[in-house]
Motif scaffolding. Sequence first.
Motif, PDB file in Angstrom:
ATOM      1  N   HIS A  56      -4.835   0.336   7.975  1.00  0.00           N
ATOM      2  CA  HIS A  56      -4.866   1.446   9.335  1.00  0.00           C
ATOM      3  C   HIS A  56      -5.623   0.418   9.962  1.00  0.00           C
ATOM      4  CE1 HIS A  56      -3.994   3.587   5.513  1.00  0.00           C
ATOM      5  NE2 HIS A  56      -5.207   4.393   5.646  1.00  0.00           N
TER       6      HIS A  56
ATOM      7  N   HIS B  64       1.439   4.996  -2.270  1.00  0.00           N
ATOM      8  CA  HIS B  64       0.849   6.028  -2.821  1.00  0.00           C
ATOM      9  C   HIS B  64       1.782   6.548  -3.952  1.00  0.00           C
ATOM     10  CE1 HIS B  64      -2.676   6.818  -0.736  1.00  0.00           C
ATOM     11  NE2 HIS B  64      -2.475   6.120   0.447  1.00  0.00           N
TER      12      HIS B  64
ATOM     13  N   GLU C 266      -7.511   2.240  -2.809  1.00  0.00           N
ATOM     14  CA  GLU C 266      -8.238   2.440  -1.523  1.00  0.00           C
ATOM     15  C   GLU C 266      -9.386   2.699  -1.249  1.00  0.00           C
ATOM     16  OE1 GLU C 266      -5.143   5.726   0.859  1.00  0.00           O
ATOM     17  OE2 GLU C 266      -5.814   4.076   2.262  1.00  0.00           O
TER      18      GLU C 266
ATOM     19  N   HIS D  90       0.762  -1.102  -0.352  1.00  0.00           N
ATOM     20  CA  HIS D  90      -0.018  -0.442   0.124  1.00  0.00           C
ATOM     21  C   HIS D  90       0.751   0.962   0.021  1.00  0.00           C
ATOM     22  CE1 HIS D  90      -3.707   2.386   1.354  1.00  0.00           C
ATOM     23  NE2 HIS D  90      -2.757   2.746   1.377  1.00  0.00           N
TER      24      HIS D  90
ATOM     25  N   ASP E 213       1.829   2.540   4.011  1.00  0.00           N
ATOM     26  CA  ASP E 213       0.885   4.118   3.122  1.00  0.00           C
ATOM     27  C   ASP E 213       2.045   5.259   3.093  1.00  0.00           C
ATOM     28  OD1 ASP E 213      -1.270   5.417   5.059  1.00  0.00           O
ATOM     29  OD2 ASP E 213      -1.325   5.324   3.122  1.00  0.00           O
TER      30      ASP E 213
ATOM     31  N   CYS F 219      -1.677   3.009  -4.725  1.00  0.00           N
ATOM     32  CA  CYS F 219      -2.782   3.583  -5.097  1.00  0.00           C
ATOM     33  C   CYS F 219      -2.861   5.075  -5.509  1.00  0.00           C
ATOM     34  CB  CYS F 219      -3.703   2.666  -3.693  1.00  0.00           C
ATOM     35  SG  CYS F 219      -2.592   3.320  -1.906  1.00  0.00           S
TER      36      CYS F 219
END
Length: 391
Positions: free
Chosen positions: A225, A64, A157, A62, A286, A97
């Motif tokens: 999360h 960005h 997500e 995950h 993340d 994502c």
Amino acid sequence: MFILIKDGEVFAPESLGERDILLAGRSIAAIEDDIPAGLNLTNLQVISAKGKFVIPGFIDSHVHILGGGGEGGFATRTPEITLTDITKAGVTTVVGCLGTDGFGRSLISLIAKARALEEEGVSTYLYVGSYQVPVRTITGRIEDDLMLIDKFIGVGEVAISDHRSSQPTIDEIARIAASARVGGMLSGKAGIVNVHLGDGARKLAFLEEIAVKTEIPITQFLPTHINRNPNLFEDGVEYARRGGYVDFTTSTTPQFLQEGEVKSSRGLKIMLEHGVSSENITFSSDGQGSLPAFNAKGEFIGLDVGSCQSLFTEFRDAVLEEQIDMAIVLKVVTSNPARILKLSRKGGIKAGFDADLILLDQDTVEIDSVIAKGQPMILHKDVLNKGTFGR
Ligand SMILES: CC(C)C[C@H](NC(=O)C[C@H](N)C(=O)O)C(=O)O
Ligand SMILES: [Zn+2]
Ligand SMILES: [Zn+2]
């Protein structure tokens, strides 16, 4: 190009003991207890792994990669990732994502960035969509996107239990999971739904209800999360004990930890102590996502930026601080994401698998070198293992 990694202590993630590993091009060719360094192979490079652990390259499920953020207006858009941000953390595979901003950032740019990183040497995959429902796609349909666009392995997500979500109904989430499941089946992909869990009181309720009321298996979801607040974490333990997957976000800030966020390495220890199978847990960073803070009235206060480096930091803390067996901790960043996301030839040190490896110094458990698809990654030593907060 052949590389012979000699005399390292290998974790595949299970412990193999001292083994030599022969790489041929982008693949692992052989793992044996003694491969002669005098192999008569043209352009053979021998790397000594004496005093090193040799472990699979990390899978960060995950990230960005295009940047994210924006919750405080245009000036709070976070920067896109660089190759070194990824490789210096030992990460050799990322799943990219979009997040809150599924408007100012496009899936086409996301695909372009994923292809760029693939050309630069790491392995990349993507989730189609963003926080928003209906899910943004390229073709107009989730199934078509999964069948036509190789990089897409699932949806995400998708935000629930969050003031920034589209406030989707449970039926909308069920339908997204149904489309992801069938699109995945038809394209031989995981069709996983990476679900963003916010701080909202509804927590995992939608996913629990879908698993009970529909034919969709609970394993269609990868809720992330899970450690963001103690209330959600507690529900996450129960959810995982009942067979669901849970993903910890390793990026954090001192403020979040003070406000009750469960440090990932600690959360892993607690879940294992509560009988959660180590097969059901993953860590993801993340990275480059925003870590925004809002006050009780929902007003934006400020934001930090996530980093892939936190994935390595929490792996290391789980081994050194929480004293969890390294072979177990490795699962949450290698073989578990590889299995859950159906990334073939990833997440392990096995003949035929991609040559994605990390050499760790046995004394410091710090990264010595990273190999991705058989290519040694040039790590700028001065930034190696320096996290967002310089840890
Ligand atoms: C888990 C918490 C601390 C961070 C989390 N990050 C995202 O979801 C990504 C972010 N919104 C973006 O779009 O870049 C959050 O915002 O709740
Ligand atoms: Zn999120
Ligand atoms: Zn995110």
